[in-house]
Scaffold this active site. Structure first.
Site, mmCIF file in Angstrom:
data_model
loop_
_atom_site.group_PDB
_atom_site.id
_atom_site.type_symbol
_atom_site.label_atom_id
_atom_site.label_comp_id
_atom_site.label_asym_id
_atom_site.label_seq_id
_atom_site.Cartn_x
_atom_site.Cartn_y
_atom_site.Cartn_z
ATOM 1 C CG HIS A 128 -0.257 -0.312 2.509
ATOM 2 N ND1 HIS A 128 0.634 0.566 3.077
ATOM 3 C CD2 HIS A 128 -0.292 -1.394 3.341
ATOM 4 C CE1 HIS A 128 1.086 0.067 4.218
ATOM 5 N NE2 HIS A 128 0.553 -1.125 4.389
ATOM 6 C CG HIS A 145 4.237 -1.677 2.117
ATOM 7 N ND1 HIS A 145 2.937 -2.130 2.082
ATOM 8 C CD2 HIS A 145 4.822 -2.332 3.158
ATOM 9 C CE1 HIS A 145 2.750 -3.028 3.036
ATOM 10 N NE2 HIS A 145 3.876 -3.164 3.713
ATOM 11 C CD GLN A 159 6.224 -11.280 11.181
ATOM 12 O OE1 GLN A 159 7.331 -11.388 10.652
ATOM 13 N NE2 GLN A 159 5.556 -10.153 11.194
ATOM 14 C CD GLN A 205 8.466 -4.603 12.378
ATOM 15 O OE1 GLN A 205 7.389 -5.128 12.634
ATOM 16 N NE2 GLN A 205 8.802 -4.260 11.171
ATOM 17 C CB VAL A 218 1.784 6.555 4.685
ATOM 18 C CG1 VAL A 218 0.808 7.023 3.615
ATOM 19 C CG2 VAL A 218 3.214 6.953 4.328
ATOM 20 N NE ARG A 277 -2.816 -8.602 10.733
ATOM 21 C CZ ARG A 277 -1.517 -8.609 10.939
ATOM 22 N NH1 ARG A 277 -0.834 -7.482 10.893
ATOM 23 N NH2 ARG A 277 -0.882 -9.751 11.184
#
Ligand code: AMP
Length: 251
Positions: A32, A35, A59, A151, A174, A185
């Protein structure tokens, strides 16, 4: 743009790139605008832009989350080609885990609260795959989003602690026009759910304290896992329509 599906093919290509500056964006695909912003920055700051697409099974603590995770390889490759990416790593699980799950990386501080507390095994899974990818790509810079701030923090520290030699670059979150943070998601939400989910950002930004933020999010019908403050930021995770959403803002 070339797509590499095996580690050995990528390694040969990597040898041929020696001497050129290389930027890397690791992703799980279903790409999206969030990214795309990382990839654009990577493209402008390096001679060679490399993106990986790999839905990392280690994960996911919930098998149904792994199964439902959106996979849109064809559209992803078209987007990356448009963005001027040079190389895409899209290996099968066996390529990246040739010995299964025998080894894993753990951390004892930053990964303890929030996602670490609510998703057992999540950070060891993330850190293990990121370490593998950073070792394979040997980039000058790797780009990570503030959307996944915990992360980002642990990856930055891991790169220093293991002398990885790749600079970890933080990129801003963003958002959609509603304020909802772009996420793979989001496509799993209904149209109404997508509108409600924007309350996460508004509550984090506007509530006077974490308790009030929690109440604002719950008032929209989301189930809150946590609202917490760490490192000068306010974080939340909440579930809606079976989809788990996270966000954070500076405070
Ligand atoms: P993922 O594919 O979800 O594993 O994300 C790959 C990278 O993109 C991670 O570094 C994420 O933090 C980053 N990312 C995901 N969503 C956004 C967003 N809305 N804004 C900026 N970066 C993002």
């Amino acid at each position: 743009m070339q797509v590499w599906e095996t580690v050995s093919d990528w390694k040969s290509r990597r040898r041929a790139l020696s001497g050129r500056s290389l930027g890397f964006v690791p992703t799980m695909g279903a790409l999206h605008c969030g990214h795309a912003s990382l990839v654009e920055r990577c493209r402008t700051e390096n001679e060679i832009a490399v993106v990986s697409i790999f839905v990392n099974p280690t994960q996911f603590n919930d098998p149904s989350d792994l199964e439902r995770y959106p996979r849109t390889m064809e559209a992803d490759l078209a987007m990356l080609k448009n963005l001027g990416v040079d190389d895409v790593l899209a290996p099968a699980t066996q390529e990246l885990y040739p010995q299964g799950r025998r080894f894993r990386v753990e951390e004892d501080c930053i990964t303890k609260p929030m996602e670490g507390a609510y998703r057992p095994g999540f950070f060891p899974g993330i850190m293990t795959i990121v370490l593998k990818l950073l070792n394979l790509v040997r980039a000058d810079r790797a780009y990570f989003g503030e959307k996944d701030y915990q992360q980002l923090q642990v990856t930055t520290d891991m790169a220093i602690d293991f002398f990885i030699g790749t600079e970890i670059v933080a990129c801003p979150t963003v958002r959609e026009a509603s304020g909802l943070a772009e996420s793979s998601r989001n496509t799993l939400l209904s149209a109404v759910g997508r509108q409600k989910a924007a309350c996460l950002f508004h509550a984090l930004s506007n509530a006077p304290n974490p308790e009030q933020a929690r109440m604002m999010i719950e008032a929209e019908g989301l189930t809150v896992d946590y609202v917490e403050e760490h490192w000068g930021r306010r974080f939340a995770a909440a579930r809606l329509e079976g989809v788990r959403l996270i966000d954070n803002v500076p405070v």
